[in-house]
Design a protein around this motif. Structure first.
Motif, PDB file in Angstrom:
ATOM      1  N   ARG A  16      45.656  35.478  52.330  1.00  0.00           N
ATOM      2  CA  ARG A  16      45.544  36.773  52.041  1.00  0.00           C
ATOM      3  C   ARG A  16      46.095  37.488  50.796  1.00  0.00           C
ATOM      4  N   GLY A  17      47.016  36.785  50.132  1.00  0.00           N
ATOM      5  CA  GLY A  17      47.418  37.287  48.724  1.00  0.00           C
ATOM      6  C   GLY A  17      46.477  36.987  47.739  1.00  0.00           C
ATOM      7  N   LEU A  18      45.804  35.873  47.765  1.00  0.00           N
ATOM      8  CA  LEU A  18      44.839  35.522  46.928  1.00  0.00           C
ATOM      9  C   LEU A  18      43.510  36.368  46.892  1.00  0.00           C
ATOM     10  N   ASP A  19      43.076  36.773  48.203  1.00  0.00           N
ATOM     11  CA  ASP A  19      42.113  37.722  48.388  1.00  0.00           C
ATOM     12  C   ASP A  19      42.569  39.003  47.887  1.00  0.00           C
ATOM     13  N   GLY A  20      43.829  39.445  48.076  1.00  0.00           N
ATOM     14  CA  GLY A  20      44.383  40.754  47.513  1.00  0.00           C
ATOM     15  C   GLY A  20      44.320  40.922  46.002  1.00  0.00           C
ATOM     16  N   GLU A  38      27.477  51.946  41.656  1.00  0.00           N
ATOM     17  CA  GLU A  38      27.554  50.467  42.309  1.00  0.00           C
ATOM     18  C   GLU A  38      28.515  49.716  41.777  1.00  0.00           C
ATOM     19  N   GLN A  39      29.190  49.897  40.510  1.00  0.00           N
ATOM     20  CA  GLN A  39      30.121  49.250  39.831  1.00  0.00           C
ATOM     21  C   GLN A  39      31.649  49.761  39.945  1.00  0.00           C
ATOM     22  N   ALA A  40      31.667  51.306  40.238  1.00  0.00           N
ATOM     23  CA  ALA A  40      33.017  51.949  40.035  1.00  0.00           C
ATOM     24  C   ALA A  40      33.464  51.708  41.355  1.00  0.00           C
ATOM     25  N   THR A  41      34.749  51.680  41.556  1.00  0.00           N
ATOM     26  CA  THR A  41      35.616  51.518  42.736  1.00  0.00           C
ATOM     27  C   THR A  41      36.201  52.802  43.173  1.00  0.00           C
ATOM     28  N   GLY A  42      36.345  53.688  42.315  1.00  0.00           N
ATOM     29  CA  GLY A  42      36.866  55.076  42.680  1.00  0.00           C
ATOM     30  C   GLY A  42      38.584  54.965  42.544  1.00  0.00           C
ATOM     31  N   LYS A  43      38.821  53.791  42.118  1.00  0.00           N
ATOM     32  CA  LYS A  43      40.510  53.707  42.186  1.00  0.00           C
ATOM     33  C   LYS A  43      40.901  53.981  40.543  1.00  0.00           C
ATOM     34  N   ASP A  44      42.127  54.561  40.586  1.00  0.00           N
ATOM     35  CA  ASP A  44      42.977  54.701  39.241  1.00  0.00           C
ATOM     36  C   ASP A  44      43.116  53.406  38.759  1.00  0.00           C
ATOM     37  N   VAL A  45      43.374  53.013  37.487  1.00  0.00           N
ATOM     38  CA  VAL A  45      43.649  51.910  37.005  1.00  0.00           C
ATOM     39  C   VAL A  45      45.132  51.595  37.213  1.00  0.00           C
ATOM     40  N   ASN A  46      45.913  52.546  37.265  1.00  0.00           N
ATOM     41  CA  ASN A  46      47.254  52.287  37.440  1.00  0.00           C
ATOM     42  C   ASN A  46      47.360  51.927  38.902  1.00  0.00           C
ATOM     43  N   GLN A  47      46.886  52.536  39.786  1.00  0.00           N
ATOM     44  CA  GLN A  47      46.918  52.164  41.254  1.00  0.00           C
ATOM     45  C   GLN A  47      46.589  50.511  41.477  1.00  0.00           C
ATOM     46  N   ALA A  48      45.388  50.203  40.658  1.00  0.00           N
ATOM     47  CA  ALA A  48      44.862  48.922  40.902  1.00  0.00           C
ATOM     48  C   ALA A  48      45.833  47.958  40.378  1.00  0.00           C
ATOM     49  N   LEU A  49      46.583  48.341  39.271  1.00  0.00           N
ATOM     50  CA  LEU A  49      47.472  47.453  38.470  1.00  0.00           C
ATOM     51  C   LEU A  49      48.600  47.102  39.469  1.00  0.00           C
ATOM     52  N   THR A  50      49.179  48.212  39.981  1.00  0.00           N
ATOM     53  CA  THR A  50      50.217  48.032  41.000  1.00  0.00           C
ATOM     54  C   THR A  50      49.891  47.159  42.217  1.00  0.00           C
ATOM     55  N   GLU A  51      48.663  47.456  42.804  1.00  0.00           N
ATOM     56  CA  GLU A  51      48.454  46.485  43.653  1.00  0.00           C
ATOM     57  C   GLU A  51      48.396  45.018  43.439  1.00  0.00           C
ATOM     58  N   LEU A  52      47.834  44.912  41.943  1.00  0.00           N
ATOM     59  CA  LEU A  52      47.897  43.591  41.724  1.00  0.00           C
ATOM     60  C   LEU A  52      49.415  42.943  41.448  1.00  0.00           C
ATOM     61  N   VAL A  53      50.292  43.780  41.163  1.00  0.00           N
ATOM     62  CA  VAL A  53      51.491  43.257  41.149  1.00  0.00           C
ATOM     63  C   VAL A  53      52.166  42.888  42.620  1.00  0.00           C
ATOM     64  N   VAL A  54      51.790  43.760  43.294  1.00  0.00           N
ATOM     65  CA  VAL A  54      52.388  43.534  44.913  1.00  0.00           C
ATOM     66  C   VAL A  54      51.617  42.301  45.262  1.00  0.00           C
ATOM     67  N   GLU A  55      50.425  42.253  45.039  1.00  0.00           N
ATOM     68  CA  GLU A  55      49.945  40.648  45.839  1.00  0.00           C
ATOM     69  C   GLU A  55      50.306  39.672  45.041  1.00  0.00           C
ATOM     70  N   LYS A  56      50.880  39.818  43.794  1.00  0.00           N
ATOM     71  CA  LYS A  56      51.254  38.675  43.052  1.00  0.00           C
ATOM     72  C   LYS A  56      52.504  38.305  43.564  1.00  0.00           C
ATOM     73  N   ASN A  57      53.348  39.215  44.007  1.00  0.00           N
ATOM     74  CA  ASN A  57      54.598  38.903  44.704  1.00  0.00           C
ATOM     75  C   ASN A  57      54.561  38.330  45.654  1.00  0.00           C
TER      76      ASN A  57
END
Length: 81
Positions: A16-20, A38-57
């Protein structure tokens, strides 16, 4: 909790973490491409970076669970042998 249950939980958490992590990386890559919907995610880059750190942990925590279960299983096998 038995060892195999802990091992299964740890592996599930790893998957699950690797998928995240992959999703967060995709969100980061697509965050600056708002001109192509079709390529845009609609997410702010800061929000996406925060999610990346959470998934990494989450991946790191799951890896520790797997490592502990593996060590415990190894100890049990050594004790029985």
């Amino acid at each position: 909790m038995n060892v195999t249950s802990a091992l299964s939980s740890g592996l599930l958490g790893l998957n699950r973490g690797l998928d995240g992590v992959q999703k967060a990386a995709s969100d980061i890559a697509g965050s600056g491409k708002s001109d192509t919907p079709e390529q845009a995610t609609g997410k702010d880059v800061n929000q996406a970076l925060t999610e990346l750190v959470v998934e990494k942990n989450a991946v790191a925590a799951s890896a520790k669970v797997v490592q502990s279960a593996e060590e415990t299983l190894g100890t049990l096998i050594d004790t029985r042998a």
